[in-house]
Structure formats: C-alpha cells, structure tokens
Design a protein around this motif. Sequence first.
Motif, mmCIF file in Angstrom:
data_model
loop_
_atom_site.group_PDB
_atom_site.id
_atom_site.type_symbol
_atom_site.label_atom_id
_atom_site.label_comp_id
_atom_site.label_asym_id
_atom_site.label_seq_id
_atom_site.Cartn_x
_atom_site.Cartn_y
_atom_site.Cartn_z
ATOM 1 N N GLY A 1 0.795 -1.224 0.000
ATOM 2 C CA GLY A 1 0.000 0.000 0.000
ATOM 3 C C GLY A 1 0.823 1.267 0.000
ATOM 4 O O GLY A 1 0.286 2.372 -0.102
ATOM 5 N N GLY A 2 2.135 1.133 0.113
ATOM 6 C CA GLY A 2 2.996 2.310 0.086
ATOM 7 C C GLY A 2 2.842 3.202 1.298
ATOM 8 O O GLY A 2 2.894 4.438 1.167
ATOM 9 N N PHE A 3 2.683 2.618 2.483
ATOM 10 C CA PHE A 3 2.504 3.405 3.707
ATOM 11 C C PHE A 3 3.883 3.887 4.181
ATOM 12 O O PHE A 3 4.559 3.253 4.999
ATOM 13 N N ALA A 4 4.274 5.040 3.637
ATOM 14 C CA ALA A 4 5.637 5.532 3.800
ATOM 15 C C ALA A 4 5.987 5.828 5.251
ATOM 16 O O ALA A 4 7.114 5.583 5.684
ATOM 17 N N GLN A 5 5.036 6.353 6.025
ATOM 18 C CA GLN A 5 5.345 6.728 7.400
ATOM 19 C C GLN A 5 5.647 5.499 8.256
ATOM 20 O O GLN A 5 6.569 5.510 9.074
ATOM 21 N N ILE B 1 6.809 2.643 7.166
ATOM 22 C CA ILE B 1 8.094 2.109 6.715
ATOM 23 C C ILE B 1 9.239 2.960 7.262
ATOM 24 O O ILE B 1 10.272 2.434 7.702
ATOM 25 N N ALA B 2 9.053 4.283 7.270
ATOM 26 C CA ALA B 2 10.081 5.173 7.816
ATOM 27 C C ALA B 2 10.294 4.922 9.305
ATOM 28 O O ALA B 2 11.432 4.902 9.792
ATOM 29 N N SER B 3 9.222 4.690 10.042
ATOM 30 C CA SER B 3 9.336 4.413 11.477
ATOM 31 C C SER B 3 10.093 3.118 11.726
ATOM 32 O O SER B 3 10.949 3.029 12.615
ATOM 33 N N ALA B 4 9.776 2.094 10.930
ATOM 34 C CA ALA B 4 10.458 0.809 11.077
ATOM 35 C C ALA B 4 11.929 0.893 10.676
ATOM 36 O O ALA B 4 12.749 0.099 11.133
ATOM 37 N N SER B 5 12.266 1.879 9.838
ATOM 38 C CA SER B 5 13.635 2.007 9.334
ATOM 39 C C SER B 5 14.551 2.745 10.296
ATOM 40 O O SER B 5 15.780 2.717 10.119
ATOM 41 N N GLU B 6 14.001 3.400 11.305
ATOM 42 C CA GLU B 6 14.818 4.233 12.194
ATOM 43 C C GLU B 6 15.921 3.438 12.882
ATOM 44 O O GLU B 6 17.026 3.930 13.087
ATOM 45 N N ARG B 7 15.659 2.211 13.222
ATOM 46 C CA ARG B 7 16.655 1.381 13.927
ATOM 47 C C ARG B 7 17.882 1.094 13.070
ATOM 48 O O ARG B 7 18.950 0.758 13.584
ATOM 49 N N TYR B 8 17.747 1.191 11.742
ATOM 50 C CA TYR B 8 18.850 0.884 10.847
ATOM 51 C C TYR B 8 19.714 2.099 10.521
ATOM 52 O O TYR B 8 20.768 1.958 9.917
ATOM 53 N N ASP B 9 19.264 3.279 10.885
ATOM 54 C CA ASP B 9 20.039 4.503 10.686
ATOM 55 C C ASP B 9 20.369 4.749 9.214
ATOM 56 O O ASP B 9 21.445 5.215 8.860
ATOM 57 N N HIS B 10 19.445 4.397 8.326
ATOM 58 C CA HIS B 10 19.575 4.734 6.911
ATOM 59 C C HIS B 10 18.688 5.949 6.640
ATOM 60 O O HIS B 10 17.492 5.908 6.922
ATOM 61 N N LYS B 11 19.255 6.997 6.082
ATOM 62 C CA LYS B 11 18.439 8.153 5.707
ATOM 63 C C LYS B 11 17.772 7.956 4.350
ATOM 64 O O LYS B 11 16.861 8.690 3.980
ATOM 65 N N THR B 12 18.244 6.973 3.591
ATOM 66 C CA THR B 12 17.687 6.711 2.266
ATOM 67 C C THR B 12 16.957 5.366 2.267
ATOM 68 O O THR B 12 17.532 4.349 2.646
ATOM 69 N N LEU B 13 15.699 5.396 1.863
ATOM 70 C CA LEU B 13 14.851 4.203 1.872
ATOM 71 C C LEU B 13 14.213 4.034 0.508
ATOM 72 O O LEU B 13 13.868 5.014 -0.160
ATOM 73 N N LEU B 14 14.027 2.783 0.115
ATOM 74 C CA LEU B 14 13.232 2.506 -1.082
ATOM 75 C C LEU B 14 12.309 1.341 -0.791
ATOM 76 O O LEU B 14 12.750 0.281 -0.323
ATOM 77 N N SER B 15 11.024 1.555 -1.037
ATOM 78 C CA SER B 15 10.053 0.460 -0.955
ATOM 79 C C SER B 15 9.477 0.236 -2.344
ATOM 80 O O SER B 15 9.354 1.176 -3.138
ATOM 81 N N ALA B 16 9.154 -1.014 -2.646
ATOM 82 C CA ALA B 16 8.624 -1.322 -3.977
ATOM 83 C C ALA B 16 7.711 -2.528 -3.906
ATOM 84 O O ALA B 16 7.950 -3.459 -3.141
ATOM 85 N N ARG B 17 6.657 -2.482 -4.704
ATOM 86 C CA ARG B 17 5.803 -3.662 -4.891
ATOM 87 C C ARG B 17 6.045 -4.188 -6.297
ATOM 88 O O ARG B 17 6.023 -3.440 -7.283
ATOM 89 N N ILE B 18 6.296 -5.466 -6.392
ATOM 90 C CA ILE B 18 6.692 -6.106 -7.643
ATOM 91 C C ILE B 18 5.596 -7.076 -8.057
ATOM 92 O O ILE B 18 5.132 -7.882 -7.235
ATOM 93 N N THR C 1 8.839 3.718 -4.336
ATOM 94 C CA THR C 1 8.844 4.998 -3.642
ATOM 95 C C THR C 1 10.170 5.122 -2.912
ATOM 96 O O THR C 1 10.574 4.211 -2.195
ATOM 97 N N MET C 2 10.848 6.245 -3.104
ATOM 98 C CA MET C 2 12.161 6.447 -2.491
ATOM 99 C C MET C 2 12.147 7.706 -1.650
ATOM 100 O O MET C 2 11.623 8.748 -2.068
ATOM 101 N N SER C 3 12.709 7.595 -0.461
ATOM 102 C CA SER C 3 12.802 8.727 0.458
ATOM 103 C C SER C 3 14.264 8.951 0.818
ATOM 104 O O SER C 3 14.948 8.034 1.264
ATOM 105 N N ASP C 4 14.730 10.190 0.631
ATOM 106 C CA ASP C 4 16.105 10.547 0.974
ATOM 107 C C ASP C 4 16.074 11.813 1.814
ATOM 108 O O ASP C 4 15.764 12.891 1.323
ATOM 109 N N ASN C 5 16.359 11.662 3.122
ATOM 110 C CA ASN C 5 16.283 12.777 4.053
ATOM 111 C C ASN C 5 14.933 13.479 3.974
ATOM 112 O O ASN C 5 14.841 14.701 4.018
ATOM 113 N N GLY C 6 13.879 12.684 3.828
ATOM 114 C CA GLY C 6 12.529 13.228 3.828
ATOM 115 C C GLY C 6 12.018 13.658 2.469
ATOM 116 O O GLY C 6 10.826 13.941 2.313
#
Length: 363
Positions: free
Chosen positions: A186-190, A192-209, A231-236
């Motif tokens: 569903g592309g729920f970016a927020q 995914i961003a919350s779950a990514s905080e533990r990894y300390d990556h500022k750049t995220l990409l989610s994709a449905r294939i 969908t790609m997020s880099d520093n917001g």
Amino acid sequence: MSSVIFLRQIVMCTLLSMLFFASASAVVIEDLYDAKVPVTDQAEATQNKAIKQALKQVFVKVSGSQTLLNDEKIVKHLSRASTLIRSYSYERKLNQLFLVVNFDQEKIQNALRTAGFAVWDKRRPDTLLWLAIEDKQQDKYILNADNQPMFVQRLIEQAQIRGIRVGFPLWDLNDMQLVDVYTIWGGFAQQIASASERYDHKTLLSARIYFESIDPSNDNSGKQQWLADWTMSDNGQVTNGQVSGPQSDLLADEIINVVAQQLSDKYAISQQNRLLNAVTTKIVINNVNAISRYAAVLKFLNGLSVVSKATLISQQGEKATFELELLGNTDDLLNTFRLDNIITPVSSSLEQEQTNLEFKWAN
C-alpha cells in the motif's frame, strides 16, 4: 547440501554483514576506479575489448549515470581506454578468468568533467530496501533472501556494479510488528520510515513487484512483463515511479538503477554546477578543542569532493572557523554533511542552517 540452500546461506551472511556495517547512513566506496570483466583468454584483442567494457563500468560508477555512455566525448575516451589505466591483472575464480583493471582516478575525473558530466564522491548513502512481490499465482509476500535468494543476490551484485550499497531489514519481531506485506504493497511511507529508524539509513526505497499481461487487443499482443512501483525517500524528500522488465530478475537491475540515478542526481557535483555556482564560504564547527581534533576536521573537510580547499582562519575557545573553497554551492555542501552524523548543524532549522553555517563535530 543442495546448491540452493548453500546460496541462501551465502546471501544471508552477506546481508547480515551489510546490516552490521551500516551503523552510519553513508559508506565509503573504495573500488570506484576498479572493474572486473570476465574473459575467455589473454589474447590482445580480448584484452582490449575487456578494458573498454571495464572503463564503461568505471565511468558509470564514478558519474552515477548510465546515459553518459552515449555521449560523443565519452565514446572517444572508450576508444582509447588503455590510456586511462593505472594497472591490470588476471584473476581466476573457479573456472572463470577475469581481467581486473584499475584506472587512474585523476584521468577519469578529468575525462568526465571535460565532457560535462558529474563526478560523484566515494562517500555515498546506504539505501534500505523494503520489497514485496506478487507472484504469477497472485500470492503476495515480503521479498527476502530466504524466499528469493537469486533476486536478492542480483540486487547486491548490481549495486556493487553501480558503486552503491544497499541493505535489507532483518525481518525479526521488531520489523514484523511494524511492517507487513500490505504495508509495503500500500505504500505506507510513514510506517516504513518508522520501522527504518533502527537501521540509521536516511535513504529508503520500498517497492511492490508484480506480473502483468498486457491487453492482447493492443499492438503489443501477447506481451508480458514484470513491474515494480517504487517509492524512495532521501532525508525526507520523496520520489516515486515505475520500472519494468521481461523477467523478474532483470527487474532487480532496474530497481538498483533507480537508486543510483536518484542518489547521483542529488549528490554528484556536475561540471556546470562547479563552473557556475562555485563559491567560497565560511563555516563554524564546535567541539574543536584539541590539535588532534582540528587535524581530523581538516582532513575530513579536505576529503570531500565538494571542497576544493579548507583552511582554518580563526579559533575561539572550542569554536573553529574554516574557509571553504567549494566545487559547487552551499546546498551541495549541506547535502554532503547530511550523509552521516559526523558534522551536524547546531540549529535544527533548515533556514537557519543555511544562513549561519554553524555545526558540531561529533566524531
């Protein structure tokens, strides 16, 4: 042990090691000017062809873009690829012979800049990948190294070719409590961003294939393809799009190409930017309270591709003021600082950060 199980174990070990080193959101890519090309023999004709292919790889890695390979000036450099070499050797792995080529960094950068293309610094963001797939039976599931080892391995290999690093979620209990297949689908970016905080990556990409059969009533009668909505997020900053491929594994190449192109568009310093926007600016860095720390700060600043020269011009207590000659503009400098947490702004306000240019040294 079957070859599939063995491959899965190799991929999992690789992924775990990638996650362990990714405590910061930027890594240093040390092999930008190296390339390895499979060859059948050591004949001169074979060698010349392989050197040309190796130079293509290096041009793409250093610039971050594949489109430059069609440029007339770059094509001329490819025709005399051997003049840009520092060294080469042969290497055999299993039954495959490789030509390993190391190109001269200064010559490669000059070739790119005189042709009008960007040069991308070796400090580059990590990108965390959250992927979900729908197979031909329309079953949706999270894509990982356990259920799609070949796909994940291809992502890793293609990232290495493009001069970037990618990481993957552990998919432990913490991840599964925050993200499931429908979160990615569903592309729920927020979330995914919350779950990514533990990894300390500022750049995220989610994709449905997913797999799609094109309407046979149109001109592409009977054509089938795999698609990825990303969908790609880099520093917001969020961007999105779609890529396609005739096979699911080839889609891995396209996903990595998207990551590399998006990052290079932002972080590579173009020749036009160097010539038109080059400026001299001053920045203040706190916590510089010892000679060793001053030396570390100066080495860090002079090691940035956006900085031509860094000079200490004053010191008051723990505050050091540096004058920077930039190969670009202040935005390029700030983008470079945001790659990791070594130098962080004193103010949390972006507007104030851009005017005051006062930072903390956290290393």
